[in-house]
Motif scaffolding. Structure first.
Motif, PDB file in Angstrom:
ATOM      1  N   GLN A 161       6.267   1.913  -5.939  1.00 40.87           N
ATOM      2  CA  GLN A 161       6.324   1.324  -4.600  1.00 40.87           C
ATOM      3  C   GLN A 161       5.662   2.213  -3.554  1.00 40.87           C
ATOM      4  OE1 GLN A 161      10.210   0.800  -2.769  1.00 40.87           O
ATOM      5  NE2 GLN A 161       9.483  -1.045  -1.720  1.00 40.87           N
ATOM      6  N   VAL A 162       5.992   3.501  -3.574  1.00 37.37           N
ATOM      7  CA  VAL A 162       5.426   4.401  -2.577  1.00 37.37           C
ATOM      8  C   VAL A 162       3.920   4.524  -2.759  1.00 37.37           C
ATOM      9  CG1 VAL A 162       5.408   6.765  -1.712  1.00 37.37           C
ATOM     10  CG2 VAL A 162       7.584   5.668  -2.282  1.00 37.37           C
ATOM     11  N   SER A 163       3.467   4.590  -4.014  1.00 40.80           N
ATOM     12  CA  SER A 163       2.028   4.665  -4.272  1.00 40.80           C
ATOM     13  C   SER A 163       1.311   3.422  -3.760  1.00 40.80           C
ATOM     14  CB  SER A 163       1.790   4.836  -5.776  1.00 40.80           C
ATOM     15  OG  SER A 163       0.411   4.888  -6.066  1.00 40.80           O
ATOM     16  N   ASP A 223      -4.010   4.344  -5.436  1.00 37.40           N
ATOM     17  CA  ASP A 223      -2.795   3.874  -6.093  1.00 37.40           C
ATOM     18  C   ASP A 223      -2.975   4.073  -7.593  1.00 37.40           C
ATOM     19  OD1 ASP A 223      -0.479   2.655  -6.885  1.00 37.40           O
ATOM     20  OD2 ASP A 223      -1.121   0.604  -6.434  1.00 37.40           O
ATOM     21  N   ASN A 224      -2.675   5.266  -8.072  1.00 35.77           N
ATOM     22  CA  ASN A 224      -2.874   5.584  -9.483  1.00 35.77           C
ATOM     23  C   ASN A 224      -1.722   6.456  -9.985  1.00 35.77           C
ATOM     24  OD1 ASN A 224      -3.410   8.166  -8.433  1.00 35.77           O
ATOM     25  ND2 ASN A 224      -5.632   7.846  -8.472  1.00 35.77           N
ATOM     26  N   PHE A 225      -1.806   6.824 -11.246  1.00 39.56           N
ATOM     27  CA  PHE A 225      -0.717   7.586 -11.854  1.00 39.56           C
ATOM     28  C   PHE A 225      -0.536   8.947 -11.204  1.00 39.56           C
ATOM     29  CE2 PHE A 225       0.860  10.571 -15.126  1.00 39.56           C
ATOM     30  CZ  PHE A 225       2.128  10.021 -15.299  1.00 39.56           C
ATOM     31  N   ALA A 239       2.970  10.075  -9.943  1.00 39.59           N
ATOM     32  CA  ALA A 239       3.598  11.266 -10.516  1.00 39.59           C
ATOM     33  C   ALA A 239       3.978  12.269  -9.437  1.00 39.59           C
ATOM     34  CB  ALA A 239       2.654  11.912 -11.531  1.00 39.59           C
ATOM     35  N   LEU A 240       3.146  12.394  -8.415  1.00 44.80           N
ATOM     36  CA  LEU A 240       3.448  13.314  -7.323  1.00 44.80           C
ATOM     37  C   LEU A 240       4.703  12.865  -6.577  1.00 44.80           C
ATOM     38  CD1 LEU A 240       2.645  15.771  -5.633  1.00 44.80           C
ATOM     39  CD2 LEU A 240       1.216  14.255  -4.236  1.00 44.80           C
ATOM     40  N   VAL A 241       4.801  11.580  -6.311  1.00 40.08           N
ATOM     41  CA  VAL A 241       5.980  11.047  -5.612  1.00 40.08           C
ATOM     42  C   VAL A 241       7.237  11.294  -6.439  1.00 40.08           C
ATOM     43  CG1 VAL A 241       7.109   8.936  -4.803  1.00 40.08           C
ATOM     44  CG2 VAL A 241       4.678   9.313  -4.339  1.00 40.08           C
TER      45      VAL A 241
END
Length: 542
Positions: free
Chosen positions: A253-255, A266-268, A272-274
């Motif tokens: 969602q955040v991405s 909007d990628n992995f 992953a960072l979020v």
């Protein structure tokens, strides 16, 4: 803090259970070992715990199979989902309804004055207490489902209501959402089960674990051996599955929102960072304990929620929000029993009511432990009315604020929200709603922050609670808290790396794990009233 030593010293066997002196000594010795203050000893014993290995190995195996043969895993999960929903859905509907009604009966009667946890006054003040409770459940649906579920029921009306005029369809949609996130959902998370646990743990010295819920039925067989380990492991797996899903969805969602608002890819990597930041935050919060990080985050979470509520009420569709809330609650109450026991469309039930009931049942034993941990000194009336009545009504109002605004915008301009929702796009619905309010970018960012802190609240509370179950201590070792905090986050990362299918498989598995957990909660229907009446006599209330 919980004085475990005092609880052990005051350990007494229940009058309704017959046990020898040697068995009492065995229970005391076991509890003492598991509540030793030595961090080294506690960590060593915890790492040997079968519950840790069963639940941890299962999650690792689940991820390994998802990566090696996702299609086969999906097939197994889908078949298990269909079987569980088909054969246990009606049982769950009756279980939740009976749990709610019996709890109200205890709260209204003289048993409502019974004070729990062997404390004369509440350990945590009321605002902090309610903040923690509200944030823990709302984390899974407060933002995700509050925006999307009402519009989903508006676009595809629930079979109990069928087609209606647009305005009536909007009220019906809110009413159905209120049912899924209202009285029955909240009651199964900490009503009767918390009463049973608080009495058996604080008054009788039994461990604060899911297995203790079956002690009134199975006796010491539930506390020792493979039966107890299986009960705890099933509860840990169920709550981990229910928590990993929202953690993974947070990344998605955040991405998605960052891409829509600021053109961040909007990628992995972004996802992953979020999730990595969320893992760090909720693990550190869980390490600080209930009286520090968990309370602080929950309190500021509620403050931010209130600020957003006031903002939307001032600048949003205020009249419809209040109308939707009052009419939606009234419609829900008018159709409460038919909605609770509806069996007319098994396919719809499987993907809506039964799915939610399975999700909440899976959380049941662990949430009962968490609520028992933070509710010492509360009366049964305070506990039941707060968890089963006040919290649901607050939740419904939150759904009216978010989802009700979306419905109002949809009614004034058909397609505005429903087109964004097309394809069951939950993040898009929330952004579509915020774009219709002043300062949409700032508002969207604040909702993203709220979403994140909600997930952090669930992550830290469930990390803490799982660690309590593994260690048998209300102050579990740091290493165990870190292990479970990292484990749930890493599983979420592994699953979203596969795409949305990984998270969907895990969320469907929630319903499967609810099958054994529902039988753990079942005896509370008659054991909670028995124990409540027993405590009422002991406290001179009868």
């Amino acid at each position: 803090m919980v004085n475990i030593g005092a609880d052990i010293a005051k350990f007494l066997m229940s009058n309704s259970m017959q046990s020898t002196a040697s068995t009492q000594s065995q229970v005391l010795e076991t509890v003492q070992k598991k509540t030793s203050p030595s961090p080294h000893h506690l960590t060593s014993e915890s790492m040997k715990n079968p519950v840790l290995w069963i639940s941890g190995s299962f999650l690792v195996a689940f991820v390994a199979m998802a990566i090696s043969d996702g299609n086969l895993l999906s097939s197994w999960v889908n078949n298990g989902f269909s079987f569980s929903a088909g054969y246990f859905g009606a049982f769950w509907q009756i279980l939740l309804l009976a749990n709610f009604i019996i709890g109200l009966g205890l709260a209204i009667g003289k048993t409502g004055l019974v004070r729990l946890g062997k404390m004369s006054q509440p350990e945590i003040d009321t605002f902090k207490w309610l903040s923690i409770i509200l944030c823990t459940l709302l984390a899974g649906g407060g933002v995700f489902w509050a925006a999307a579920e009402p519009i989903a029921h508006y676009v595809s009306p629930p079979p109990l209501y069928g087609s209606a005029k647009p305005h009536d369809a909007a009220i019906n949609a809110l009413s159905q959402s209120f049912m899924h996130w209202g009285f029955l959902a909240w009651a199964i998370l900490g009503g009767l089960s918390s009463i049973v646990l608080m009495h058996l743990h604080y008054d009788k010295g039994l461990p604060l674990k899911p297995r203790t819920l079956l002690y009134p039925v199975l006796g010491n067989k539930a506390i020792h051996g493979w039966i107890g380990h299986s009960i705890d492991a099933a509860s840990v797996i169920a709550v981990a599955a229910g928590t990993i899903g929202p953690i993974g969805f947070l990344g998605l969602q955040v991405s998605y929102a960052l891409n829509s608002l600021f053109d961040i890819p909007d990628n992995f990597t972004t996802q992953a960072l979020v999730i990595g930041l969320a893992i760090l935050a909720y693990t550190l919060s869980a390490l600080s304990g209930v009286n520090k990080g968990i309370q602080i985050i929950s309190r500021y979470n509620i403050i931010l929620s209130l600020a957003l509520v006031i903002y939307v009420l001032i600048f949003g569709p205020t009249s419809f929000i209040f109308e939707g809330y009052s009419s939606g609650v009234a419609t829900m109450l008018e159709n409460f029993i038919p909605m609770a026991l509806f069996r007319g469309d098994s396919d719809w039930l499987s993907w809506w009511t039964v799915f939610f009931w399975g999700w909440f049942i899976g959380y049941g034993p662990m949430m009962a432990i968490f609520i028992a941990r933070i509710s010492r000194g509360r009366t049964i009336r305070q506990l039941i009315l707060s968890v089963s009545i006040a919290a649901p009504l607050i939740t419904c109002f939150w759904f009216s604020i978010v989802g009700g605004s979306g419905l109002a915008f949809e009614l004034s301009q058909p397609g505005l929200i429903s087109e964004a929702f097309e394809g069951f796009n939950l993040p898009a619905v929330l952004l579509a709603i915020t774009q219709e309010l002043p300062y949409p970018i700032l508002l969207s960012v604040l909702f993203l922050i709220l979403t994140t802190t909600f997930i952090i609240t669930t992550g830290d509370s469930m990390t803490y609670t799982i660690s309590v179950v593994i260690t048998g201590s209300c102050e579990p070792s740091a290493s165990i808290r870190i292990f479970w905090g990292l484990m749930m986050g890493l599983v979420a990362l592994a699953l979203i790396s596969m795409g949305s299918g990984g998270i969907s498989a895990l969320q469907s598995f929630i319903v499967i794990t609810a099958v054994p957990v529902s039988f753990i909660l079942l005896p509370c229907l008659w054991k909670a009233p028995m124990l409540a009446n027993k405590m009422a006599r002991e406290q001179g209330l009868k």
